[in-house]
Design an enzyme around this catalytic site. Structure first.
Site, PDB file in Angstrom:
ATOM      1  N   HIS A 193       0.824  -1.210   0.000  1.00 17.88           N
ATOM      2  CA  HIS A 193       0.000   0.000   0.000  1.00 17.88           C
ATOM      3  C   HIS A 193       0.860   1.262   0.000  1.00 17.88           C
ATOM      4  CE1 HIS A 193      -3.667   2.318   0.784  1.00 17.88           C
ATOM      5  NE2 HIS A 193      -2.893   3.079   1.551  1.00 17.88           N
ATOM      6  N   HIS A 225       3.036   6.129  -1.789  1.00 19.05           N
ATOM      7  CA  HIS A 225       3.687   7.284  -1.168  1.00 19.05           C
ATOM      8  C   HIS A 225       5.209   7.197  -1.270  1.00 19.05           C
ATOM      9  CE1 HIS A 225      -0.114   8.699   0.452  1.00 19.05           C
ATOM     10  NE2 HIS A 225      -0.354   7.482   0.881  1.00 19.05           N
ATOM     11  N   LYS A 266      -4.922   9.561  -8.477  1.00 17.84           N
ATOM     12  CA  LYS A 266      -4.581   9.892  -7.091  1.00 17.84           C
ATOM     13  C   LYS A 266      -4.805  11.394  -6.950  1.00 17.84           C
ATOM     14  CE  LYS A 266      -2.584   9.045  -2.992  1.00 17.84           C
ATOM     15  NZ  LYS A 266      -3.071   8.095  -2.003  1.00 17.84           N
TER      16      LYS A 266
END
Length: 282
Positions: free
Chosen positions: A156, A172, A218
């Protein structure tokens, strides 16, 4: 700032000072911020006014370093869409362990480990500590809406996932962003700011941005840029184990940052990322 945050800030500063593999902006890499991102809800609501990639240059010699090589080897081990069960092959498990072996030897992870042992949050034995890291980051679990294990903290946060094929969640990490952009899978749509956040700076190491990946969008993501995999791994592990509040404010170097770190079942990382609050004046 509360006492716990002050103590954690000192730890993060120590991690920062010892991140020997961090890249230097303008020298080891260059980014092109271009314009501010518009409000986008989906791929069909495309406000992209940006004509160029985010990364205009990265010295890829850094990717030959042990931790970077081990990290990059993990990026193709996952099914991006949540709901698709993950199957970890024996070869992928070996790669996971090789990555942990590589970062445990670094100054940043040694500092984090020492602190966590002092706080009785991690075992002093390195093998047991590695098992703890594996559980936190690599053990599979089922995300919302899935009946079978389809996700992990590592996937993730560092690799990225898609939900329903249309929304990008997680993602990220700057290395994954750079490599995917180089392959033509990322369309950078601009930087993100709000009334409370500072303007991004091409010579700083944190930014919020908007991008599309595969067929998903995103709308706003926040990342460190140019830091080593071991720095992020050490920082996020520290925040996960020390802060039950899932949000902690820390000050280090030129940055005041909120680290968001959501737990999943109290055993795994659900997500974690930095939010830049302001630049400190020197």
């Amino acid at each position: 700032m509360i006492e716990g945050d002050r103590e954690l800030s000192a730890m993060v500063q120590e991690l920062w000072d010892n991140d020997v593999n961090r890249l230097k902006p303008g020298t080891d890499y260059r980014i092109s911020l271009q314009g501010k991102a518009g409000y986008v809800r989906s791929m069909n609501d495309d406000q992209d006014g940006i004509g160029f990639p985010l990364f205009s240059f990265v010295d890829e010699n850094i990717f030959k370093k042990e931790t970077f090589m081990a990290f990059i080897s993990l990026l193709d081990n996952y099914e991006s869409d949540t709901g698709e069960p993950e199957i970890v092959t024996p070869e992928e498990e070996v790669e996971n362990h090789k990555f942990l072996d590589s970062i445990i030897k670094t100054p940043t992870m040694k500092i984090a480990h020492k602190y966590l042992v002092e706080k009785n949050l991690s075992p002093s034995d390195l093998t047991a500590f590695k098992q703890q890291l594996y559980r936190i980051w690599f053990e599979l679990y089922a995300r919302r809406g899935s009946s079978r294990p389809d996700s992990s903290g590592f996937e993730h946060v560092f690799v990225g996932e898609t939900r329903g094929g249309r929304t990008v969640i997680g993602f990220h990490n700057w290395i994954q962003l750079y490599l995917q952009e180089k392959l033509g899978h990322i369309d950078y749509k601009g930087y993100s700011v709000n009334a409370h956040s500072p303007q991004p700076d091409e010579n700083k190491h944190i930014m919020a941005l908007q991008f599309s990946w595969k067929n998903g969008i995103k709308p706003k993501g926040s990342i460190f840029i140019g830091v080593s995999p071991e720095f992020e791994f050490a920082l996020y592990t520290l925040c996960f184990l020390t802060s039950p509040n899932e949000r902690v404010k820390v000050s280090f170097s030129l940055y005041e940052v909120e680290i968001v770190c959501h737990h999943y079942n109290q055993k795994h990382i659900g997500t974690t990322f930095p939010i830049l609050l302001k630049y400190q004046t020197v």
